[in-house]
Structure formats: structure tokens, C-alpha cells
Design a protein around this motif. Structure first.
Motif, short mmCIF file in Angstrom:
data_model
loop_
_atom_site.label_atom_id
_atom_site.label_comp_id
_atom_site.label_asym_id
_atom_site.label_seq_id
_atom_site.Cartn_x
_atom_site.Cartn_y
_atom_site.Cartn_z
N LEU A 19 0.83 -1.21 0.00
CA LEU A 19 0.00 0.00 0.00
C LEU A 19 0.86 1.25 0.00
N ASP A 20 1.94 1.23 0.75
CA ASP A 20 2.81 2.40 0.75
C ASP A 20 3.42 2.61 -0.63
N ALA A 21 3.86 1.52 -1.22
CA ALA A 21 4.44 1.64 -2.56
C ALA A 21 3.39 2.16 -3.53
N ALA A 22 2.19 1.65 -3.40
CA ALA A 22 1.13 2.09 -4.30
C ALA A 22 0.90 3.59 -4.15
N PHE A 23 0.81 4.06 -2.91
CA PHE A 23 0.55 5.50 -2.74
C PHE A 23 1.70 6.31 -3.31
N ALA A 24 2.91 5.84 -3.07
CA ALA A 24 4.06 6.59 -3.58
C ALA A 24 4.03 6.66 -5.11
N VAL A 25 3.76 5.54 -5.73
CA VAL A 25 3.79 5.53 -7.20
C VAL A 25 2.60 6.30 -7.75
N PHE A 26 1.43 6.12 -7.16
CA PHE A 26 0.27 6.88 -7.62
C PHE A 26 0.54 8.37 -7.47
N ALA A 27 1.11 8.76 -6.33
CA ALA A 27 1.37 10.19 -6.12
C ALA A 27 2.36 10.71 -7.14
N ARG A 28 3.29 9.86 -7.52
CA ARG A 28 4.34 10.30 -8.45
C ARG A 28 3.80 10.41 -9.87
N GLU A 108 3.25 17.06 0.99
CA GLU A 108 3.14 16.34 -0.28
C GLU A 108 1.98 15.34 -0.23
N THR A 109 1.78 14.73 0.92
CA THR A 109 0.71 13.73 1.02
C THR A 109 -0.65 14.36 0.78
N SER A 110 -0.88 15.52 1.39
CA SER A 110 -2.18 16.17 1.20
C SER A 110 -2.42 16.51 -0.26
N HIS A 111 -1.40 17.07 -0.89
CA HIS A 111 -1.57 17.43 -2.30
C HIS A 111 -1.82 16.20 -3.15
N ALA A 112 -1.09 15.13 -2.86
CA ALA A 112 -1.29 13.91 -3.64
C ALA A 112 -2.71 13.40 -3.46
N LEU A 113 -3.19 13.43 -2.24
CA LEU A 113 -4.56 12.99 -1.99
C LEU A 113 -5.54 13.82 -2.81
N ARG A 114 -5.36 15.09 -2.79
CA ARG A 114 -6.26 15.97 -3.52
C ARG A 114 -6.20 15.67 -5.02
N ARG A 115 -4.99 15.54 -5.51
CA ARG A 115 -4.84 15.31 -6.95
C ARG A 115 -5.45 13.97 -7.37
N LEU A 116 -5.16 12.96 -6.59
CA LEU A 116 -5.61 11.62 -6.99
C LEU A 116 -7.13 11.51 -6.90
N THR A 117 -7.70 12.08 -5.87
CA THR A 117 -9.16 12.01 -5.77
C THR A 117 -9.82 12.87 -6.84
N SER A 118 -9.28 14.06 -7.05
CA SER A 118 -9.87 14.92 -8.08
C SER A 118 -9.90 14.22 -9.42
N ALA A 119 -8.78 13.57 -9.73
CA ALA A 119 -8.69 12.95 -11.05
C ALA A 119 -9.73 11.86 -11.24
N GLN A 120 -10.16 11.25 -10.15
CA GLN A 120 -11.10 10.14 -10.26
C GLN A 120 -12.50 10.55 -9.85
N ALA A 121 -12.74 11.84 -9.73
CA ALA A 121 -14.01 12.28 -9.17
C ALA A 121 -15.19 11.79 -10.00
N ASN A 122 -15.04 11.74 -11.29
CA ASN A 122 -16.16 11.28 -12.11
C ASN A 122 -16.34 9.77 -12.03
N ARG A 123 -15.22 9.05 -12.07
CA ARG A 123 -15.31 7.60 -12.14
C ARG A 123 -15.62 6.99 -10.78
N LEU A 124 -15.06 7.57 -9.73
CA LEU A 124 -15.21 6.98 -8.40
C LEU A 124 -15.64 8.03 -7.39
N PRO A 125 -16.87 8.51 -7.51
CA PRO A 125 -17.26 9.59 -6.59
C PRO A 125 -17.26 9.16 -5.14
#
Lengths: 213, 213, 213, 213
Positions: A19-28, A108-125
Motif C-alpha cells: 500500500l505504501d508503494a502504491a501510494f508513492a507511485v500513484f502520487a508520483r 506532499e501527502t495532502s496534495h497527492a490525496l487531492r490530486r488523486l481524488t480529483s482525477a477520479q471524481a467522475n469515475r469513483l465519486p
DNA sequence: CATGAATGAGGTTTCATTCAT
DNA sequence: TATGAATGAAACCTCATTCAT
């Protein structure tokens, strides 16, 4: 007993690593650009091992985001809880909380969370909402509680602590988003302090208990 | 004359159609999930025609976002410019501007812009900044100008109109983001009005010209 | 033991099958016209499996050409090595070697190698050289060695065995290329024998040890 | 008259420019890699103009190759025709012709012809033959004629001038191909002279008119 | 349970070629 | 006749995901 526990512990550790690796790679790289092979490599396991723990790439996103959201939410909660016993100088306590929240939101974690959720807002509300529940909403609820109690004790002047809390947070995150350009730029600590000070000043002007400082 | 204009006009129209289709599809599916074939279909052209106008899928994103950003920015600017002649009741004028800005920011276009730029913040940071320049930053600058002039004429009380403007916008977008859950939920007009009212109240408490309402 | 060997063997076999299929398809259609899908089909695997073994279409070309070059080179070497013990009738031994070399060079594999390397000479000059090292150059070196030893033992008359070897091969490949029209036509065995005979006659006139036959 | 001629001349010039551009681009990139857009650009015309002159990309290849082949063939023919009046020192005349042929075959045009025809040998065998007719075969025929006449006049000793000619050319092109590595390396003029000298020496040993030099 | 190998599907991009001007 | 614009086809490559070991 130990013999039975050790593999379970190992399994849990491996799940954490994935899970940590996933978050890191997704954030990147973002969700679509991230590939499972890279997540597996970052976690130090083979690709099918990832699928042994998580059913899907989507599940990988969901679980890793929720884990990160819990961590961020806990930090925010801690910052807000410090208002439980604000001492004599309430504006100072608000400023302290504001600075702590800003440091978290500028991370960085907060921004990544925001970015990743925003990007999926339509597909995974629902994912957006779940993350929100664990971070912003949780913080907002806690802050509403604190402000409500402060109002009850006469230290604040408001009959709508929910709106007060919402505006307190808005006075922090709004300018932060503006300065950081959605996480593109770093916001220096001094700038964070200025934002906090201005936010507290305006908040106190609107909700202070009569005696101007 | 007409005969010479038609092809050029046709080309421009086709470019417009492609960019509009691109923005629509990107907004619907996100950048990576969107495929050029669907954009071409939505624009009513063949796939290679898209590549005749835009070099890349990335260029397609950039151009369509900048176009949308210009439109949103122009609307915001218009809302802010109404503060040029606020009349006797400045809070009412602020409320009007606030409502207009909220309606724009609550629109699907604004949310899509936010989502699409956020998602590419790591890969294309300049794009984030370019969009920001055309929307938020532009609005902020214009509002700073307006508030500065109002302060000069004694109608507002602040020596830092930039921060005042930043906070005014924060008091709008922060609660809006909170209520809409990053654009996941619609925010009803009545709720928008409540946000505007609360924002103006707090703003006026902090920056009003002495006479409390 | 067997159980451990089988998968490795299977992998090697699959790699072999892919390279053989690649060479066959490249030889049939040329590099650019050949498509990976057809290579995969000819190898009996799925397209991504090809990419699991070879990084690129270009790597596919390189590896398959080098493999074929090694095979052709080994055959040529074998033909030349027969001059190690030429017996009493050296012209007869030269004729035997000449016929063997012609048969190899007239083969489809040799022509394909020539065509495929020629076609990529601008883009991949090192590939041309690598193939040449494994085929023509290797043959030339070995023949130079053989002729040099024959000259030392007085059976040939030359102080420049490298040139002698080069000309011996030229007297074979030149007419062969001429008759086959760059591999477009088949050259019958009888014609090959005539080429060999004429080549040996001329070679012997120039480098024979004095006694005319 | 002029008015009618000028466009025709212009048309011919344009056709020439297109064919020259085609050969240049094909030589640089190969047939498949070359794209019509680049040929049109190099010729200074628009893409459809190319199709107004040549029906196909394949026709473009064919015509441009045949044109280049005619040029190269004419040069070779000229070199061979110099043997018509060899003077007293026939080996010297042969050496002169050899050097001239080598310079032509070492040129970029010859290598490009070889590469481009080889690459299409499977798909367009007639093209290979047509080019061969205009270059190698034409040269070979002319040389056979010359050598035949020289044999008739007792200056050469052979009853098979065709084979003699074939071997003469083979002793030039074989070593050249070997040294140039299929056109990958340049072969210096001095090296060309050495090849010519060795070829003439061997040729003369086999076909000289009795008096050894 | 962890892994190397394999696959089906799909996307971006480029190209030769043809209309309308 | 020469051209800008448009198109249908197809190729390379990558990825998420699943078997055998």
C-alpha cells in the motif's frame, strides 16, 4: 503460537509495503500512468503478489488512498484538538492550530490525496467522499465541536459554529491553494505563517468575543 | 469574398469543434482515460484530422484547457468588474459579485478545469500555472484592484487589498469546495446564496469601513 | 532435475522459435513491411510474448540476423577448413571448397542476410558490421590463414594471402551475384559448378605454384 | 510557341525535381521509412503535386531508381569504352578502366541503388532486373564486347570473353564490397587503386597474352 | 503463498492517398 | 495544374490480469 503469528505479521507487513508503494507511485505518476509492475517493484515483491493482496488496480488505489487519508486526518484532528484547552489567549491558540493545519495541508501527502481524488471524481465519486470523510470533513466536524464549545463558554461570538469552522478552514486552505498553485509550488514556512496570521485576524474580526485585540 | 472566407471559416470552425469536443471528453473521462478516437467522433471528424490540427494528445489537452480557462476567466472578470461602481450599499454589491463568482465556480467547466489540471500537476506543472493565470490569478488581480480603489475611497478599511481579495475568494471557494466535495455533488443555488452571504458577512466584519451593519 | 530443466528449456525453445520466426518473416517481407503480429503468429505465441523476450522490433531484427549469421558463418568456416589437408590435388580441393561456398552463398538465408543488412545500412551500420564479422569477414580470415599456410609450404605462390583470399571469394560471389541478380533468380547447381571451375582456373593461374595443370 | 513550351519545360523540370528528391530521400531513409511528405518538401512542391506526376509511391521509387541507374550505367559504359583503343600497354589500360569503375561503384549513388533494390528484391523483382540491366548487365555486356575484340586481335588469351569480363568485374566489386562493408565505410582512393592493381594483376595472369610481366 | 511467463485488448500515432478549391 | 484538408488503415508497443510452478 509464534510460529502461527510470524507469517501473519509478515503478511501484514507485506500488505503495508504494497500500500505504501502504491501510494508513492500513484502520487508520483497519477493513477492511469502508474503501472502495477512499478508498484510491485517499489514494494519489493512480484507482480502477482500484489494481486494476491489486492483484487484490482482500483482496489490498490482505494486502499492506499484511504490509508493515507486516515493518517492525514489524524494529524488534522490532533491540530484541532489543541483548541480543547486554549488558555487565555484564544487568538494565539487559533494561530497555533492554523499553522499546524497549514503545515499538514502543504505537505506532499495532502496534495497527492487531492490530486488523486480529483482525477477520479467522475469515475469513483464514493472514493472522493470516503477520503473527504477521513480528512476534511472529519477536521471540519472536530473544529465545529471546538468552536461550538468556545461559543458556549463565551469565548467566541457565533450562533453558527459550523459556518465559522468552515470559514476558518477556508481562510487557510484557500490562500494556500492559491499560493501553492495546486501543489505545484512549495509554500515556505514564513508564508504559511503569514497566511495563518491573516486568517486568524479576519476570523477574529468576525467571530471574536467583543474585545478587539 | 464569401467563397474565399468559407474555407478559412470552415477550418476555424473545425478547430473549435475539436477543442470543444476535447474539453468535453476530457472533462467526462479524464485525460488518460479519454481516447482520441472518442474526441474525434464527438467533433465529427476523423482521427487523423485531429492530429492535423493538434500535434499531440497533450497539445489537445493544453489547448482545450486554455480555451476553457479563458472563458471562465472572462466570466470571473466580469463579475469582479461589477464592483467598479458599487453604489451606496457596498455589502450588497459584494454579495452580488460573490453570488456570480460562486455560480461560475460551481459550474461544470470550473470543476473540470480544476480536476484536469490537478491530475496533471506533476507531469505538466506549467499547464497548471497557465490555467491559473487565466482564471484564479486573473480574478484575484482584478479583485485586488477593485478592493484597493475602494479602500482608497474610504469604503473599505484595509492596507493590504491583495490579502483582502485572497480572503474574499477563499471564503467563497473554500466552502464551495467543501459542500461540493470537489465537484462530486451539485451545490444548489440557495446554498450558494448562503455561502455568499456568510462570506460577505465575515469579509465585512474584517474589512468594513467602521460602520457595522 | 528434469522437472527443473523443463521450464528453462521451454523458455529457450520459445526464444528460438521467436527468433526463427522473426528471421523467416523478415526474409519474406523485409524489416519494415514485417509486422510483429505476423512474427508472433509464425512463432505460435502471442504478441506481447515477443516483447517479453525481445525489447524491440529492432532487437528482434538484430538478434535474428546475428543468429542466422552465426549459422551461415559456421557453414562457410567448415567449407574453408577443408583446405587444411588439401591432398595432392590442390586445385581439386579449391574447387571443392568453392562449390561448397557457392552453395551456401546461393542459399536463401545468405541472400536474406544480405538484403536485410543492406536495407538497414544507413540506420544500423553496426548491425551490418556485426553480421559481416560473423559471415564474410570470418570466412575471409579463415581462408587467409589456409592460403598463407599453403604458401608457406610452397603449394601456392603468393606473398599476400589476404588479397589472394579476397580475390578467391570475389571470383565466387561476384559471378554469383551477377547470375542470381541479387538473389532474385535461382542459380542452378550446374551453373554454380561452372562458376567454381572458372574461379579456380583464374585463381590458379594467378597463384598456382608454377606447374600449370 | 514559347508560351506553349514554357509550361512543358516547367513541367519537365518539376518532374526532374521530384525524381531527384525521391532518390535523395529514398537513399537517405530507405523506401518504407521515406514518406511522401518529405519527398515533396525536398522537391519544393506540395504532396498532391507528387501524385499528379507519379501515380504511386512505388512508381516514385521505380522511376527515380531507373533514372539513377541510367546515370550510373552511362558512367560505367564510358569507363569500359576506353578499352576500345587500349594503346600498347594493355594492363595499364585495364588498370585505368578498373580505377574508373571502382570510383563509380564506390560512390554513394551506386550503394544507394544496391541497397534500395536489395531491400525490394522480394516484392519487386522486376525492378531489380531493370536496374541491373541499366547498370551491371550493361557494363558486363560492353566489357564482354571489348574483351572479345581484344582476344580476336590477340591481345588477350581467352575463348570465353563473357566469363573473363565477369571475373574482371568480380575482382573489382568483390573486394570493394568487402572493404566498404556494403557501403557502410568509405573506401579511400589509395585503397581503390590497390584493389584495381591486384585485380588487373590476377586478371592478366589468367588472361594475359602469353608474355608474363 | 510467491513467482516467471503468457495473453487479450486497446491506445497513440503515422502514412499513403484522395477531395474540393 | 497545384494545393490545403481530410480520411481509412494499420503498426508498434504497453498494460492489467491470469496460469503453472
Amino acid at each position: 503460537m509464534r510460529a502461527a503469528e510470524v507469517p501473519a505479521r509478515g503478511r501484514i507487513d507485506k500488505r503495508q509495503a504494497i500500500l505504501d508503494a502504491a501510494f508513492a507511485v500513484f502520487a508520483r505518476l497519477g493513477y492511469e500512468q502508474a503501472c502495477v509492475r512499478e508498484i510491485a517493484a517499489e514494494a519489493g515483491v512480484a507482480k502477482p503478489t500484489v494481486y494476491n493482496h489486492m483484487s484490482d488496480k482500483e482496489a490498490l488505489l482505494r486502499e492506499s488512498l484511504l490509508l493515507a487519508a486516515d493518517r492525514v486526518g489524524a494529524q488534522c484532528l490532533d491540530a484541532v484538538e489543541r483548541l480543547r484547552d486554549p488558555g487565555a489567549d484564544l487568538p494565539a491558540a487559533l494561530d497555533d492550530t492554523a499553522r499546524r493545519l497549514l503545515r499538514i495541508c502543504a505537505g506532499e501527502t495532502s496534495h497527492a490525496l487531492r490530486r488523486l481524488t480529483s482525477a477520479q471524481a467522475n469515475r469513483l465519486p464514493e472514493l472522493v467522499l470516503d477520503v473527504r470523510d477521513r480528512t476534511g470533513a472529519r477536521t471540519l466536524d472536530a473544529l465545529t465541536d471546538r468552536l461550538g464549545l468556545l461559543a458556549l463558554s463565551g469565548k467566541l461570538s457565533t450562533t453558527d459554529p459550523a459556518t465559522a469552522a468552515e470559514q476558518f478552514l477556508a481562510l487557510l486552505t484557500g490562500p494556500l491553494e492559491n499560493r501553492s498553485a495546486q501543489g505545484t509550488r512549495k509554500v515556505a514556512a514564513a508564508e504559511q505563517r503569514a497566511i495563518a496570521a491573516a486568517a486568524v485576524r479576519t476570523f477574529w474580526a468576525a467571530y471574536g468575543s467583543g474585545d478587539r485585540t
